[in-house]
Scaffold this active site. Structure first.
Site, PDB file in Angstrom:
ATOM      1  CG  ASP A  47      -5.858   5.851  -6.135  1.00 52.39           C
ATOM      2  OD1 ASP A  47      -5.351   6.722  -5.412  1.00 52.39           O
ATOM      3  OD2 ASP A  47      -5.862   4.636  -5.827  1.00 52.39           O
ATOM      4  CE1 TYR A  52      -4.227  -1.126  -4.686  1.00 52.31           C
ATOM      5  CE2 TYR A  52      -4.810   0.503  -6.340  1.00 52.31           C
ATOM      6  CZ  TYR A  52      -4.798   0.081  -5.027  1.00 52.31           C
ATOM      7  OH  TYR A  52      -5.368   0.869  -4.064  1.00 52.31           O
ATOM      8  CG  HIS A 110      -0.684   1.024  -0.422  1.00 50.04           C
ATOM      9  ND1 HIS A 110      -0.711   0.258  -1.568  1.00 50.04           N
ATOM     10  CD2 HIS A 110      -1.986   1.188  -0.083  1.00 50.04           C
ATOM     11  CE1 HIS A 110      -1.956  -0.028  -1.891  1.00 50.04           C
ATOM     12  NE2 HIS A 110      -2.749   0.532  -1.000  1.00 50.04           N
TER      13      HIS A 110
END
Length: 277
Positions: A47, A52, A110
């Site tokens: 994931d 990120y 998100h």
């Protein structure tokens, strides 16, 4: 019986491994090594997220592992600024390119960013990714019941997954019940509380750990699995990765499960979805 290969059906022909490996806050320079280690110890669900900043390194690890693509479930997420700007198609293609993949197993919004009021339009674009096969499943992250109700009322495809903050003092019971009623699977981020409270010192967790010769982290991860949550622990250390995956040799009793259930304070330790815009 729960095993390392236990999966949860999402759609016909698509299932998600119930335990996966997350790379939130893993530095890009460490990510390839970390993900290679995770795959080597047995994880088959990775994931990540555009936010990120390590999708490229995740992709490199997938290729370096030598594991057939169809054996690894890969999730990534639309970054908030691309969602806000309406750059959904471009962001999706850039994620595929960074990961080196032709298709994703799961693509998530998100955050709903409700003040921007774009998540319905964004979801309609996600539906095209699902329709043309570039995303085998689509879902959301950090959505609350009102956000989900709008999607259900105004769009065609029910989210396969909602990935949310969930741990023993914040169990999201009302949200989970709503999702169960609509076929939306619950996935836990921050499953161990992100170290923001003394979860491992809580009496029910310690007692279960002692009873099963397990670590407190293993007990909490096992609680997630027996609750029915999809769970994505993370660690930069290979031995801790293996420990987090070693949760299938014991089973919590009904009393142990209830004792951990009773820790619920309905208290977040992360950001509130209505406030992240």
């Amino acid at each position: 019986m729960l095993t390392t290969s236990t999966t949860i059906p999402l759609l016909p022909g698509t299932a998600i491994p119930q335990i996966g490996f997350g790379v939130f806050l893993v530095d890009p320079e460490d990510t390839q090594r970390v993900v290679e280690d995770a795959l080597a110890v047995g994880y088959r669900h990775i994931d990540t997220a555009t936010g990120y900043n390590n999708e490229k390194e995740v992709g490199a690890a997938l290729r370096a592992s030598g594991i057939p693509r169809e054996e690894i479930f890969v999730t990534t997420k639309l970054r908030n600024d691309h969602h806000k700007a309406g750059d959904v198609e471009g962001a999706f293609e850039r994620s595929l390119e960074a990961l080196g993949l032709d298709a994703l197993d799961l693509y998530l919004i998100h955050w709903p960013m409700p003040a921007n009021d774009r998540y319905v339009d964004t979801w309609k674009t996600f539906e095209t990714f699902h329709a043309d096969g570039r995303a085998k499943a689509i879902g959301v992250s950090n959505f609350q019941i009102p956000h989900l109700e709008r999607l259900l009322a105004e769009t065609e495809v029910v989210p396969a997954v909602n990935q949310v903050e969930l741990h023993p003092i914040f169990q999201q019971r009302e949200l989970r019940a709503f999702q169960d009623g609509h076929g939306i699977k619950t996935e836990s981020w921050g499953p161990l509380g992100q170290g923001k409270y003394d979860l491992f010192g809580m009496v029910p967790v310690q007692a279960a750990a002692a009873a099963h010769d397990a670590t407190p982290a293993q007990v909490v991860l096992r609680w997630h699995l027996q609750t029915g949550n999809i769970v994505i622990p993370k660690s930069n250390r290979r031995e801790r990765m293996a420990e987090n995956l070693d949760v299938f040799s014991f089973e919590l009793s009904d009393d142990e499960m209830r004792a951990i259930d009773d820790l619920d304070e309905n208290r977040r330790v992360g950001g509130h979805p209505d406030e992240i815009n």
